[in-house]
Design a protein around this motif. Structure first.
Motif, PDB file in Angstrom:
ATOM      1  N   LEU A 231       8.699   7.346  -8.054  1.00  0.00           N
ATOM      2  CA  LEU A 231       9.702   6.264  -8.164  1.00  0.00           C
ATOM      3  C   LEU A 231       9.273   5.457  -6.910  1.00  0.00           C
ATOM      4  O   LEU A 231       9.172   6.195  -6.033  1.00  0.00           O
ATOM      5  N   SER A 232       9.823   4.223  -6.806  1.00  0.00           N
ATOM      6  CA  SER A 232      10.140   3.140  -5.901  1.00  0.00           C
ATOM      7  C   SER A 232      10.390   4.148  -4.634  1.00  0.00           C
ATOM      8  O   SER A 232      11.888   4.649  -4.963  1.00  0.00           O
ATOM      9  N   GLU A 233      10.813   3.491  -3.410  1.00  0.00           N
ATOM     10  CA  GLU A 233      11.208   3.908  -2.397  1.00  0.00           C
ATOM     11  C   GLU A 233      12.893   2.988  -2.678  1.00  0.00           C
ATOM     12  O   GLU A 233      13.741   3.735  -2.477  1.00  0.00           O
ATOM     13  N   GLY A 234      12.557   1.994  -3.470  1.00  0.00           N
ATOM     14  CA  GLY A 234      14.316   1.149  -3.718  1.00  0.00           C
ATOM     15  C   GLY A 234      14.701   2.288  -4.453  1.00  0.00           C
ATOM     16  O   GLY A 234      15.822   2.371  -4.053  1.00  0.00           O
ATOM     17  N   VAL A 235      14.091   2.656  -5.897  1.00  0.00           N
ATOM     18  CA  VAL A 235      14.553   3.637  -6.325  1.00  0.00           C
ATOM     19  C   VAL A 235      14.932   4.702  -5.846  1.00  0.00           C
ATOM     20  O   VAL A 235      16.592   5.179  -6.189  1.00  0.00           O
ATOM     21  N   ILE A 236      14.274   4.886  -5.303  1.00  0.00           N
ATOM     22  CA  ILE A 236      14.920   6.700  -4.746  1.00  0.00           C
ATOM     23  C   ILE A 236      16.680   6.547  -3.668  1.00  0.00           C
ATOM     24  O   ILE A 236      16.980   7.143  -3.989  1.00  0.00           O
TER      25      ILE A 236
END
Length: 162
Positions: A9-14
């Motif tokens: 997962l991207s850091e933004g999604v996390i």
């Protein structure tokens, strides 16, 4: 939702999933805080955050195993079971007996629900988590109002029972 083909997962999604868990856990905790319960705003927020974090970690480990080791598998449900058991342990600590009455059941149930909402957020089921939080807020606020007004409970007695 989790996609095993997308291995990370991207850091933004996390960040969004964790923030959603914290915010929704806070909605439940706010009502408990208003009633001056021992497990209030911070406890519910941390419970939801921890559950979301464990879920995200599990999904990332599972995706990594699927990517790295063809034919091998992990069982992400085991971590969800462990999160559920851990939250249930914390929730049980909020329940106690005093002079023959059981107290803290609603707080314990709220903590358990905050854990479930955190798992839903971590797994990417934000809409499900929001729907559960809205229902919890209705139960915690509207049902309390109904109890006070239609059962004739005074507010102080109602506060002591949950």
């Amino acid at each position: 939702m989790f996609d095993p083909d997308n291995t990370t997962l991207s850091e933004g999604v996390i960040a969004l999933r964790l923030l959603l868990a914290v915010g929704l856990g806070g909605v439940i905790g706010f009502e408990r805080e208003q009633l001056d319960r021992p497990a209030g705003l911070r406890t519910h927020m941390l419970t939801a955050l921890a559950a979301a974090l464990f879920t995200i970690i599990t999904m990332e480990i599972h995706a990594g195993v699927l990517r790295e080791a063809s034919g091998q598998s992990t069982d992400p449900i085991r971590v969800i079971e462990a999160v559920t058991a851990g939250v249930a342990f914390l929730a049980a600590g909020a329940i106690f007996r005093s002079q023959g009455d059981v107290k803290g059941l609603t707080t314990g149930a709220g903590m358990w629900l905050a854990g479930a909402i955190g798992v839903a957020c971590g797994a990417g089921y934000g809409i499900l988590a929001i729907m559960a939080t809205v229902l919890a807020a209705i139960i915690l606020v509207a049902v309390r109002w109904l109890e006070v007004h239609f059962k004739g409970k005074n507010d102080e007695h109602s506060r002591d029972a949950t």
